[in-house]
Design a protein around this motif. Sequence first.
Motif, PDB file in Angstrom:
ATOM      1  N   MET A 158     -13.836 -10.839  -5.885  1.00  0.00           N
ATOM      2  CA  MET A 158     -13.752 -10.433  -4.560  1.00  0.00           C
ATOM      3  C   MET A 158     -14.076  -9.164  -4.422  1.00  0.00           C
ATOM      4  N   LYS A 159     -14.889  -8.975  -3.334  1.00  0.00           N
ATOM      5  CA  LYS A 159     -15.100  -7.385  -3.038  1.00  0.00           C
ATOM      6  C   LYS A 159     -14.573  -6.804  -1.613  1.00  0.00           C
ATOM      7  N   TYR A 160     -14.160  -5.708  -1.758  1.00  0.00           N
ATOM      8  CA  TYR A 160     -13.635  -4.825  -0.660  1.00  0.00           C
ATOM      9  C   TYR A 160     -14.227  -3.676  -0.466  1.00  0.00           C
ATOM     10  N   SER A 161     -14.538  -3.368   0.590  1.00  0.00           N
ATOM     11  CA  SER A 161     -15.219  -2.101   0.858  1.00  0.00           C
ATOM     12  C   SER A 161     -14.744  -1.236   1.909  1.00  0.00           C
ATOM     13  N   ILE A 162     -14.989  -0.041   1.753  1.00  0.00           N
ATOM     14  CA  ILE A 162     -14.563   1.060   2.966  1.00  0.00           C
ATOM     15  C   ILE A 162     -15.646   2.148   3.003  1.00  0.00           C
ATOM     16  N   LYS A 163     -15.752   2.838   4.208  1.00  0.00           N
ATOM     17  CA  LYS A 163     -16.771   3.673   4.488  1.00  0.00           C
ATOM     18  C   LYS A 163     -16.108   4.707   5.121  1.00  0.00           C
ATOM     19  N   VAL A 164     -15.971   5.933   4.571  1.00  0.00           N
ATOM     20  CA  VAL A 164     -15.054   7.056   5.319  1.00  0.00           C
ATOM     21  C   VAL A 164     -16.051   8.310   5.385  1.00  0.00           C
ATOM     22  N   PRO A 165     -15.849   9.098   6.495  1.00  0.00           N
ATOM     23  CA  PRO A 165     -16.487  10.333   6.477  1.00  0.00           C
ATOM     24  C   PRO A 165     -16.121  11.375   5.169  1.00  0.00           C
ATOM     25  N   CYS A 166     -17.054  12.089   4.684  1.00  0.00           N
ATOM     26  CA  CYS A 166     -16.738  12.868   3.609  1.00  0.00           C
ATOM     27  C   CYS A 166     -16.072  14.220   3.804  1.00  0.00           C
ATOM     28  N   CYS A 167     -14.676  13.933   3.880  1.00  0.00           N
ATOM     29  CA  CYS A 167     -13.877  15.086   4.544  1.00  0.00           C
ATOM     30  C   CYS A 167     -12.399  14.839   3.976  1.00  0.00           C
ATOM     31  N   LYS A 168     -11.648  15.983   3.563  1.00  0.00           N
ATOM     32  CA  LYS A 168     -10.334  15.791   3.011  1.00  0.00           C
ATOM     33  C   LYS A 168      -9.109  15.101   3.527  1.00  0.00           C
ATOM     34  N   SER A 169      -9.317  15.297   4.982  1.00  0.00           N
ATOM     35  CA  SER A 169      -8.134  14.357   5.696  1.00  0.00           C
ATOM     36  C   SER A 169      -8.563  12.731   5.455  1.00  0.00           C
ATOM     37  N   LYS A 170      -9.459  12.329   4.857  1.00  0.00           N
ATOM     38  CA  LYS A 170      -9.854  10.903   4.603  1.00  0.00           C
ATOM     39  C   LYS A 170      -9.270  10.549   3.564  1.00  0.00           C
ATOM     40  N   LEU A 171      -8.747  11.261   2.613  1.00  0.00           N
ATOM     41  CA  LEU A 171      -8.161  10.797   1.488  1.00  0.00           C
ATOM     42  C   LEU A 171      -6.833   9.979   1.402  1.00  0.00           C
TER      43      LEU A 171
ATOM     44  N   ASN B 263     -17.310  20.354   4.102  1.00  0.00           N
ATOM     45  CA  ASN B 263     -17.880  20.293   5.403  1.00  0.00           C
ATOM     46  C   ASN B 263     -17.383  19.249   6.462  1.00  0.00           C
ATOM     47  N   HIS B 264     -16.298  19.773   7.163  1.00  0.00           N
ATOM     48  CA  HIS B 264     -15.673  18.865   8.183  1.00  0.00           C
ATOM     49  C   HIS B 264     -16.834  18.302   9.348  1.00  0.00           C
ATOM     50  N   LEU B 265     -17.924  18.943   9.342  1.00  0.00           N
ATOM     51  CA  LEU B 265     -18.736  18.404  10.429  1.00  0.00           C
ATOM     52  C   LEU B 265     -20.027  17.517   9.893  1.00  0.00           C
ATOM     53  N   SER B 266     -19.664  17.292   8.514  1.00  0.00           N
ATOM     54  CA  SER B 266     -20.754  16.648   7.876  1.00  0.00           C
ATOM     55  C   SER B 266     -20.586  15.266   8.334  1.00  0.00           C
ATOM     56  N   GLU B 267     -21.925  14.708   8.513  1.00  0.00           N
ATOM     57  CA  GLU B 267     -22.347  13.276   8.766  1.00  0.00           C
ATOM     58  C   GLU B 267     -22.240  12.472   7.722  1.00  0.00           C
ATOM     59  N   GLU B 268     -22.065  13.093   6.542  1.00  0.00           N
ATOM     60  CA  GLU B 268     -22.024  12.385   5.291  1.00  0.00           C
ATOM     61  C   GLU B 268     -20.993  11.413   5.065  1.00  0.00           C
ATOM     62  N   CYS B 269     -21.128  10.535   4.172  1.00  0.00           N
ATOM     63  CA  CYS B 269     -19.901   9.542   3.897  1.00  0.00           C
ATOM     64  C   CYS B 269     -19.591   9.090   2.648  1.00  0.00           C
ATOM     65  N   ILE B 270     -18.418   8.622   2.300  1.00  0.00           N
ATOM     66  CA  ILE B 270     -18.161   8.189   1.127  1.00  0.00           C
ATOM     67  C   ILE B 270     -17.890   6.620   1.223  1.00  0.00           C
ATOM     68  N   VAL B 271     -18.638   5.604   0.371  1.00  0.00           N
ATOM     69  CA  VAL B 271     -18.201   4.169   0.212  1.00  0.00           C
ATOM     70  C   VAL B 271     -17.552   3.848  -1.043  1.00  0.00           C
ATOM     71  N   LEU B 272     -16.433   3.313  -0.742  1.00  0.00           N
ATOM     72  CA  LEU B 272     -15.604   2.939  -1.907  1.00  0.00           C
ATOM     73  C   LEU B 272     -15.765   1.203  -2.085  1.00  0.00           C
ATOM     74  N   ASN B 273     -16.275   0.671  -2.925  1.00  0.00           N
ATOM     75  CA  ASN B 273     -16.213  -0.731  -3.066  1.00  0.00           C
ATOM     76  C   ASN B 273     -15.125  -0.976  -4.371  1.00  0.00           C
ATOM     77  N   ILE B 274     -14.365  -1.927  -4.171  1.00  0.00           N
ATOM     78  CA  ILE B 274     -13.426  -2.420  -4.997  1.00  0.00           C
ATOM     79  C   ILE B 274     -13.746  -3.816  -5.341  1.00  0.00           C
TER      80      ILE B 274
END
Length: 143
Positions: free
Chosen positions: A1-14, A57-68
């Motif tokens: 089974m695959k699970y995914s999340i995409k979040v902005p690249c900022c500390k508040s999303k940890l 960079n809190h204004l960054s449009e970059e993101c992190i994708v986490l797949n499990i």
Amino acid sequence: MKYSIKVPCCKSKLKTIRSFVDDTLGQYIISDIDLNMLVLAVDEVCANLIVHADKENHLSEECIVLNILVRKNTIVFEVIDFKDHGFDFSNYQEPKLDDLIKSRRKGGLGLMLVRRIMDDVEFKTTNSLNVCRMVKKMPVVNA
């Protein structure tokens, strides 16, 4: 089974990332200790990515994708970011605990901790795609 999340690249999303890992793996029969260790390892990789690569960079449009990816005897975590640079794992040298204690340096233990928790850790960079792939071998059963 695959699970995914995409979040902005900022500390508040940890916290969101930790909750996602906890909720996803909470669907399976995994001891609390193992679950907490896996959450810790993923959190450490994501925090390092945000703090070191993104410079918070809190204004960054970059993101992190986490797949499990949950399989019968293995859990695979993929932390993906889309930067022009990645972590050069080939040059990583594990710090000596005595040296860290003597220098009273904060930090420096994160990747060492991740490597102790996971059975395999690898970093790959292709063009502007960076992937940290962590594998934990353990029996996984639906709750």
